[in-house]
Design a protein around this motif. Sequence first.
Motif, PDB file in Angstrom:
ATOM      1  N   ALA A 118      18.645  55.845  70.384  1.00  0.00           N
ATOM      2  CA  ALA A 118      17.557  56.796  70.553  1.00  0.00           C
ATOM      3  C   ALA A 118      18.116  58.034  71.237  1.00  0.00           C
ATOM      4  O   ALA A 118      18.899  57.923  72.184  1.00  0.00           O
ATOM      5  CB  ALA A 118      16.446  56.192  71.409  1.00  0.00           C
ATOM      6  N   GLU A 119      17.751  59.201  70.763  1.00  0.00           N
ATOM      7  CA  GLU A 119      18.146  60.443  71.411  1.00  0.00           C
ATOM      8  C   GLU A 119      17.085  60.788  72.441  1.00  0.00           C
ATOM      9  O   GLU A 119      15.902  60.820  72.139  1.00  0.00           O
ATOM     10  CB  GLU A 119      18.280  61.567  70.383  1.00  0.00           C
ATOM     11  N   VAL A 120      17.497  61.027  73.658  1.00  0.00           N
ATOM     12  CA  VAL A 120      16.591  61.233  74.773  1.00  0.00           C
ATOM     13  C   VAL A 120      16.567  62.705  75.175  1.00  0.00           C
ATOM     14  O   VAL A 120      17.614  63.346  75.263  1.00  0.00           O
ATOM     15  CB  VAL A 120      17.038  60.352  75.974  1.00  0.00           C
ATOM     16  N   ASN A 121      15.376  63.245  75.431  1.00  0.00           N
ATOM     17  CA  ASN A 121      15.231  64.608  75.925  1.00  0.00           C
ATOM     18  C   ASN A 121      15.395  64.567  77.440  1.00  0.00           C
ATOM     19  O   ASN A 121      14.478  64.154  78.166  1.00  0.00           O
ATOM     20  CB  ASN A 121      13.870  65.179  75.533  1.00  0.00           C
ATOM     21  N   LEU A 122      16.557  64.966  77.917  1.00  0.00           N
ATOM     22  CA  LEU A 122      16.871  64.877  79.339  1.00  0.00           C
ATOM     23  C   LEU A 122      15.964  65.747  80.194  1.00  0.00           C
ATOM     24  O   LEU A 122      15.571  65.356  81.291  1.00  0.00           O
ATOM     25  CB  LEU A 122      18.338  65.241  79.567  1.00  0.00           C
ATOM     26  N   THR A 123      15.607  66.931  79.701  1.00  0.00           N
ATOM     27  CA  THR A 123      14.738  67.830  80.453  1.00  0.00           C
ATOM     28  C   THR A 123      13.366  67.198  80.664  1.00  0.00           C
ATOM     29  O   THR A 123      12.825  67.242  81.771  1.00  0.00           O
ATOM     30  CB  THR A 123      14.616  69.189  79.733  1.00  0.00           C
ATOM     31  N   THR A 124      12.822  66.588  79.626  1.00  0.00           N
ATOM     32  CA  THR A 124      11.524  65.928  79.735  1.00  0.00           C
ATOM     33  C   THR A 124      11.567  64.816  80.774  1.00  0.00           C
ATOM     34  O   THR A 124      10.581  64.571  81.478  1.00  0.00           O
ATOM     35  CB  THR A 124      11.093  65.363  78.367  1.00  0.00           C
ATOM     36  N   LEU A 125      12.697  64.156  80.899  1.00  0.00           N
ATOM     37  CA  LEU A 125      12.843  63.078  81.874  1.00  0.00           C
ATOM     38  C   LEU A 125      13.118  63.578  83.290  1.00  0.00           C
ATOM     39  O   LEU A 125      13.224  62.784  84.216  1.00  0.00           O
ATOM     40  CB  LEU A 125      13.970  62.131  81.451  1.00  0.00           C
ATOM     41  N   GLY A 126      13.257  64.906  83.447  1.00  0.00           N
ATOM     42  CA  GLY A 126      13.513  65.458  84.771  1.00  0.00           C
ATOM     43  C   GLY A 126      14.981  65.631  85.095  1.00  0.00           C
ATOM     44  O   GLY A 126      15.357  65.732  86.266  1.00  0.00           O
ATOM     45  N   LEU A 127      15.827  65.672  84.072  1.00  0.00           N
ATOM     46  CA  LEU A 127      17.270  65.877  84.252  1.00  0.00           C
ATOM     47  C   LEU A 127      17.713  67.094  83.440  1.00  0.00           C
ATOM     48  O   LEU A 127      18.444  66.976  82.471  1.00  0.00           O
ATOM     49  CB  LEU A 127      18.038  64.621  83.824  1.00  0.00           C
ATOM     50  N   PRO A 128      17.281  68.296  83.839  1.00  0.00           N
ATOM     51  CA  PRO A 128      17.532  69.493  83.026  1.00  0.00           C
ATOM     52  C   PRO A 128      18.937  70.066  83.123  1.00  0.00           C
ATOM     53  O   PRO A 128      19.311  70.908  82.315  1.00  0.00           O
ATOM     54  CB  PRO A 128      16.518  70.493  83.578  1.00  0.00           C
ATOM     55  N   ILE A 129      19.725  69.614  84.076  1.00  0.00           N
ATOM     56  CA  ILE A 129      21.066  70.191  84.253  1.00  0.00           C
ATOM     57  C   ILE A 129      22.097  69.270  83.620  1.00  0.00           C
ATOM     58  O   ILE A 129      22.237  68.105  83.993  1.00  0.00           O
ATOM     59  CB  ILE A 129      21.376  70.426  85.735  1.00  0.00           C
ATOM     60  N   LEU A 130      22.813  69.825  82.653  1.00  0.00           N
ATOM     61  CA  LEU A 130      23.883  69.101  81.974  1.00  0.00           C
ATOM     62  C   LEU A 130      25.177  69.842  82.270  1.00  0.00           C
ATOM     63  O   LEU A 130      25.225  71.070  82.192  1.00  0.00           O
ATOM     64  CB  LEU A 130      23.619  69.078  80.459  1.00  0.00           C
ATOM     65  N   SER A 131      26.199  69.103  82.629  1.00  0.00           N
ATOM     66  CA  SER A 131      27.482  69.752  82.903  1.00  0.00           C
ATOM     67  C   SER A 131      28.626  68.905  82.363  1.00  0.00           C
ATOM     68  O   SER A 131      28.493  67.697  82.155  1.00  0.00           O
ATOM     69  CB  SER A 131      27.662  69.991  84.408  1.00  0.00           C
ATOM     70  N   ILE A 132      29.728  69.598  82.127  1.00  0.00           N
ATOM     71  CA  ILE A 132      30.979  68.954  81.737  1.00  0.00           C
ATOM     72  C   ILE A 132      31.909  69.146  82.923  1.00  0.00           C
ATOM     73  O   ILE A 132      32.122  70.278  83.375  1.00  0.00           O
ATOM     74  CB  ILE A 132      31.594  69.603  80.480  1.00  0.00           C
ATOM     75  N   ILE A 133      32.429  68.061  83.421  1.00  0.00           N
ATOM     76  CA  ILE A 133      33.320  68.147  84.575  1.00  0.00           C
ATOM     77  C   ILE A 133      34.685  67.621  84.168  1.00  0.00           C
ATOM     78  O   ILE A 133      34.810  66.524  83.622  1.00  0.00           O
ATOM     79  CB  ILE A 133      32.754  67.356  85.776  1.00  0.00           C
ATOM     80  N   ARG A 134      35.680  68.466  84.389  1.00  0.00           N
ATOM     81  CA  ARG A 134      37.055  68.092  84.088  1.00  0.00           C
ATOM     82  C   ARG A 134      37.679  67.537  85.362  1.00  0.00           C
ATOM     83  O   ARG A 134      37.552  68.138  86.437  1.00  0.00           O
ATOM     84  CB  ARG A 134      37.829  69.311  83.583  1.00  0.00           C
ATOM     85  N   LEU A 135      38.328  66.413  85.227  1.00  0.00           N
ATOM     86  CA  LEU A 135      38.926  65.755  86.388  1.00  0.00           C
ATOM     87  C   LEU A 135      40.427  65.638  86.220  1.00  0.00           C
ATOM     88  O   LEU A 135      40.910  65.175  85.197  1.00  0.00           O
ATOM     89  CB  LEU A 135      38.324  64.352  86.569  1.00  0.00           C
ATOM     90  N   GLY A 136      41.142  66.077  87.241  1.00  0.00           N
ATOM     91  CA  GLY A 136      42.581  65.870  87.300  1.00  0.00           C
ATOM     92  C   GLY A 136      42.803  64.696  88.225  1.00  0.00           C
ATOM     93  O   GLY A 136      41.879  64.203  88.855  1.00  0.00           O
ATOM     94  N   SER A 137      44.028  64.251  88.328  1.00  0.00           N
ATOM     95  CA  SER A 137      44.266  63.125  89.238  1.00  0.00           C
ATOM     96  C   SER A 137      45.089  63.609  90.420  1.00  0.00           C
ATOM     97  O   SER A 137      45.882  64.537  90.307  1.00  0.00           O
ATOM     98  CB  SER A 137      44.975  61.986  88.516  1.00  0.00           C
ATOM     99  N   PHE A 138      44.862  62.981  91.567  1.00  0.00           N
ATOM    100  CA  PHE A 138      45.695  63.242  92.731  1.00  0.00           C
ATOM    101  C   PHE A 138      47.047  62.592  92.480  1.00  0.00           C
ATOM    102  O   PHE A 138      47.171  61.671  91.658  1.00  0.00           O
ATOM    103  CB  PHE A 138      45.065  62.650  93.999  1.00  0.00           C
ATOM    104  N   VAL A 139      48.059  63.049  93.181  1.00  0.00           N
ATOM    105  CA  VAL A 139      49.389  62.464  93.022  1.00  0.00           C
ATOM    106  C   VAL A 139      49.303  60.963  93.291  1.00  0.00           C
ATOM    107  O   VAL A 139      48.709  60.529  94.273  1.00  0.00           O
ATOM    108  CB  VAL A 139      50.392  63.140  93.996  1.00  0.00           C
ATOM    109  N   GLY A 140      49.834  60.198  92.375  1.00  0.00           N
ATOM    110  CA  GLY A 140      49.837  58.748  92.508  1.00  0.00           C
ATOM    111  C   GLY A 140      48.585  58.071  91.973  1.00  0.00           C
ATOM    112  O   GLY A 140      48.526  56.853  91.904  1.00  0.00           O
ATOM    113  N   GLU A 141      47.575  58.831  91.607  1.00  0.00           N
ATOM    114  CA  GLU A 141      46.321  58.277  91.083  1.00  0.00           C
ATOM    115  C   GLU A 141      46.413  58.251  89.553  1.00  0.00           C
ATOM    116  O   GLU A 141      46.742  59.258  88.935  1.00  0.00           O
ATOM    117  CB  GLU A 141      45.143  59.156  91.514  1.00  0.00           C
ATOM    118  N   ASP A 167      44.157  68.261  82.736  1.00  0.00           N
ATOM    119  CA  ASP A 167      43.151  67.329  83.251  1.00  0.00           C
ATOM    120  C   ASP A 167      43.390  65.981  82.598  1.00  0.00           C
ATOM    121  O   ASP A 167      44.024  65.894  81.546  1.00  0.00           O
ATOM    122  CB  ASP A 167      41.736  67.818  82.900  1.00  0.00           C
ATOM    123  N   CYS A 168      42.875  64.920  83.206  1.00  0.00           N
ATOM    124  CA  CYS A 168      43.090  63.616  82.573  1.00  0.00           C
ATOM    125  C   CYS A 168      41.790  62.969  82.122  1.00  0.00           C
ATOM    126  O   CYS A 168      41.812  62.060  81.310  1.00  0.00           O
ATOM    127  CB  CYS A 168      43.882  62.684  83.484  1.00  0.00           C
TER     128      CYS A 168
END
Length: 166
Positions: A60-83, A108-109
Amino acid sequence: MTLEVEKILDETGWRLLHELQQNARLSYTELGQRVGLSLPSVAERVRKMEEAGIITGYHAEVNLTTLGLPILSIIRLGSFVGESCGRVAAQASEIPEVLECYKVTGTDCVFVKVVAASMPHLEQVIEQLSRFSIASTSIVFSTPMKNRAITHELLKRAEATQENLL
């Protein structure tokens, strides 16, 4: 593409797959009318696509805004040394606001798709992610294209590109 998959995805199979990608709630009767098959034939073909791993689920495709989650973001994550990237992905995947997680190549990883109810909520999620990774956030303003259907033409284009490279 394996011989079994090629056999399942003849012209009619591709048409069925296209219709299901557009609307997975279509009845077998409606699907049959659209592609010119009987209900039992549609049921058998869809079952074969599921068994072959071509169709892996229905969602099912969900309308996030209707559910009260209007902010969508893409977060790129790098790793710390040794992680390790695997550990970063595992830790990110435990956060409920993370909807999708991808291990990627490059500087990014891991990329994660995150929802939030407000900017303070997003800030809290970013702080959680930053405990075990270097985070870089992009907020999604709109989604001009979403969930493109996989078509036979796309597959032929990919195969032609592969052949030209050899």
